[in-house]
Motif scaffolding. Structure first.
Motif, PDB file in Angstrom:
ATOM      1  N   ASN A  71      17.017  11.235   1.421  1.00 21.38           N
ATOM      2  CA  ASN A  71      15.896  10.419   0.808  1.00 21.38           C
ATOM      3  C   ASN A  71      14.645  11.122   1.402  1.00 21.38           C
ATOM      4  OD1 ASN A  71      17.431   8.157  -0.755  1.00 21.38           O
ATOM      5  ND2 ASN A  71      18.253   7.476   1.220  1.00 21.38           N
ATOM      6  N   LEU A  72      13.733  11.347   0.187  1.00 17.27           N
ATOM      7  CA  LEU A  72      12.364  11.801   0.619  1.00 17.27           C
ATOM      8  C   LEU A  72      11.441  10.605   0.146  1.00 17.27           C
ATOM      9  CD1 LEU A  72      14.254  14.448  -0.362  1.00 17.27           C
ATOM     10  CD2 LEU A  72      12.185  15.659   0.107  1.00 17.27           C
ATOM     11  N   ARG A  73      10.583  10.308   1.181  1.00 15.56           N
ATOM     12  CA  ARG A  73       9.761   9.239   0.844  1.00 15.56           C
ATOM     13  C   ARG A  73       8.381   9.869   0.908  1.00 15.56           C
ATOM     14  NH1 ARG A  73      13.987   6.798   3.594  1.00 15.56           N
ATOM     15  NH2 ARG A  73      15.203   5.295   2.364  1.00 15.56           N
ATOM     16  N   GLY A  74       7.275   9.102  -0.078  1.00 17.07           N
ATOM     17  CA  GLY A  74       5.930   9.759  -0.096  1.00 17.07           C
ATOM     18  C   GLY A  74       5.748  10.830   0.011  1.00 17.07           C
ATOM     19  N   ILE A  75       6.344  11.835  -0.713  1.00 17.26           N
ATOM     20  CA  ILE A  75       6.105  13.361  -0.496  1.00 17.26           C
ATOM     21  C   ILE A  75       5.094  13.889  -1.500  1.00 17.26           C
ATOM     22  CG2 ILE A  75       8.453  13.870   0.618  1.00 17.26           C
ATOM     23  CD1 ILE A  75       9.002  14.897  -2.314  1.00 17.26           C
ATOM     24  N   ASP A  76       4.359  14.796  -1.153  1.00 15.78           N
ATOM     25  CA  ASP A  76       3.598  15.482  -2.252  1.00 15.78           C
ATOM     26  C   ASP A  76       4.508  16.458  -2.918  1.00 15.78           C
ATOM     27  OD1 ASP A  76       1.705  16.758  -3.775  1.00 15.78           O
ATOM     28  OD2 ASP A  76       0.204  17.181  -2.324  1.00 15.78           O
ATOM     29  N   ILE A  77       5.045  16.175  -4.148  1.00 10.06           N
ATOM     30  CA  ILE A  77       5.975  17.004  -4.871  1.00 10.06           C
ATOM     31  C   ILE A  77       5.408  18.437  -5.283  1.00 10.06           C
ATOM     32  CG2 ILE A  77       5.247  16.394  -7.187  1.00 10.06           C
ATOM     33  CD1 ILE A  77       8.827  16.621  -5.990  1.00 10.06           C
ATOM     34  N   SER A  78       4.240  18.760  -5.340  1.00 12.44           N
ATOM     35  CA  SER A  78       3.562  19.896  -6.030  1.00 12.44           C
ATOM     36  C   SER A  78       3.850  21.145  -4.850  1.00 12.44           C
ATOM     37  CB  SER A  78       2.276  19.887  -6.299  1.00 12.44           C
ATOM     38  OG  SER A  78       1.788  21.278  -6.712  1.00 12.44           O
ATOM     39  N   PRO A  79       3.195  20.998  -3.729  1.00  6.68           N
ATOM     40  CA  PRO A  79       3.887  21.879  -2.551  1.00  6.68           C
ATOM     41  C   PRO A  79       4.976  22.100  -2.367  1.00  6.68           C
ATOM     42  CG  PRO A  79       2.472  20.260  -1.510  1.00  6.68           C
ATOM     43  CD  PRO A  79       2.605  19.800  -3.068  1.00  6.68           C
ATOM     44  N   LEU A  80       5.902  21.213  -2.135  1.00  3.62           N
ATOM     45  CA  LEU A  80       7.284  21.126  -1.804  1.00  3.62           C
ATOM     46  C   LEU A  80       7.852  21.969  -2.792  1.00  3.62           C
ATOM     47  CD1 LEU A  80       9.911  20.196  -0.272  1.00  3.62           C
ATOM     48  CD2 LEU A  80       9.922  18.089  -1.903  1.00  3.62           C
ATOM     49  N   LEU A  81       7.833  21.947  -4.218  1.00  5.45           N
ATOM     50  CA  LEU A  81       8.415  22.564  -5.326  1.00  5.45           C
ATOM     51  C   LEU A  81       8.010  24.114  -5.172  1.00  5.45           C
ATOM     52  CD1 LEU A  81       8.405  20.217  -8.398  1.00  5.45           C
ATOM     53  CD2 LEU A  81      10.528  20.984  -7.025  1.00  5.45           C
ATOM     54  N   LYS A  82       6.694  24.280  -4.898  1.00  4.31           N
ATOM     55  CA  LYS A  82       6.078  25.647  -4.507  1.00  4.31           C
ATOM     56  C   LYS A  82       6.899  26.384  -3.695  1.00  4.31           C
ATOM     57  CE  LYS A  82       1.454  24.898  -6.379  1.00  4.31           C
ATOM     58  NZ  LYS A  82       0.225  24.516  -6.175  1.00  4.31           N
ATOM     59  N   ASP A  83       7.157  25.790  -2.408  1.00  5.57           N
ATOM     60  CA  ASP A  83       7.604  26.350  -1.253  1.00  5.57           C
ATOM     61  C   ASP A  83       9.232  26.380  -1.314  1.00  5.57           C
ATOM     62  OD1 ASP A  83       5.243  26.796  -0.338  1.00  5.57           O
ATOM     63  OD2 ASP A  83       5.346  25.068   1.362  1.00  5.57           O
ATOM     64  N   LEU A  84       9.611  25.246  -1.922  1.00  6.78           N
ATOM     65  CA  LEU A  84      11.093  25.133  -2.096  1.00  6.78           C
ATOM     66  C   LEU A  84      11.972  26.172  -3.053  1.00  6.78           C
ATOM     67  CD1 LEU A  84      13.801  24.056  -0.782  1.00  6.78           C
ATOM     68  CD2 LEU A  84      13.440  22.201  -2.454  1.00  6.78           C
TER      69      LEU A  84
END
Length: 208
Positions: free
Chosen positions: A76-89
């Motif tokens: 469960n990922l909570r309160g994340i900023d999705i844009s940099p996560l998708l870029k890095d992942l």
């Protein structure tokens, strides 16, 4: 494609804990990593697995079975900023927003491609104050209105500079054999309300 070698887990008996202040795995950046590990009978389990990342947190479990190359992940990922996560992942720049993501998946295989094709389980997305990049739905609707009034022809394309802002975006996915199916996509903004459905073929990197 290189095969995933899990032979180090076979015959391993282990109990322990790992705590890391800051970590970068490939391009994924974590802090406050806290893992409890147990290994026996060709199986490794990490429970709990907690960390802070991209303005939010993750909390869940991870398990590997070296006997049949089976992997399971519950997060469960909570309160994340999705844009940099998708870029890095995933090296994808398609989505902006803050919110929650949940994953409960299993897979089996000895290569990354086989693991993608074998994915099964569930996932869900609940984001707010963001945007879908590549298309401006409000602009297309305005163009359509102009066309129907007889003033000009409608035109539209997927342009990475365009985006559709939203106040809320939710979706859930049922995943089987590497294909994630959705039938409850909901996007809300001050201008438009959208509902949708479709499939993501994870193994072949295709979106319908």
């Amino acid at each position: 494609e290189a095969k995933i070698d899990l032979s180090a887990l076979k015959g391993l008996n282990l109990k322990g804990a790992i705590k890391i202040g800051r970590l970068q795995a490939h391009r994924l950046k974590l802090s406050g990593l806290d893992m409890q590990l147990a290994a026996a009978d060709n199986r490794l389990q990490v429970a709990p697995l907690r960390a802070n990342l991209y303005g939010g947190s993750l909390d869940g479990t991870f398990a590997v079975n070296a006997g049949n190359n089976e992997f399971s992940l519950r997060q469960n990922l909570r309160g994340i900023d999705i844009s940099p996560l998708l870029k890095d992942l995933a090296d994808k720049d398609i989505l902006e927003g803050h919110g929650n993501v949940s994953l409960d998946v299993t897979t089996r295989g000895d290569t990354v491609a086989a693991l993608k094709r074998g994915l099964a389980g569930k996932a869900a997305l609940d984001l707010h104050d963001g945007a879908i990049k590549g298309v401006n739905v409000a602009k297309l609707l305005r163009s359509a209105k102009t066309m129907f009034s007889g003033k000009q022809a409608v035109s539209g394309s997927t342009d990475t500079a365009e985006k559709t802002d939203f106040s809320g975006l939710t979706a859930s996915f049922n995943i089987n054999q590497g294909i994630a199916r959705n039938n409850d996509l909901s996007l809300k903004s001050p201008i438009v309300r959208l509902a949708g459905e479709g499939e993501i073929d994870i193994g072949k990197d295709r979106l319908d």
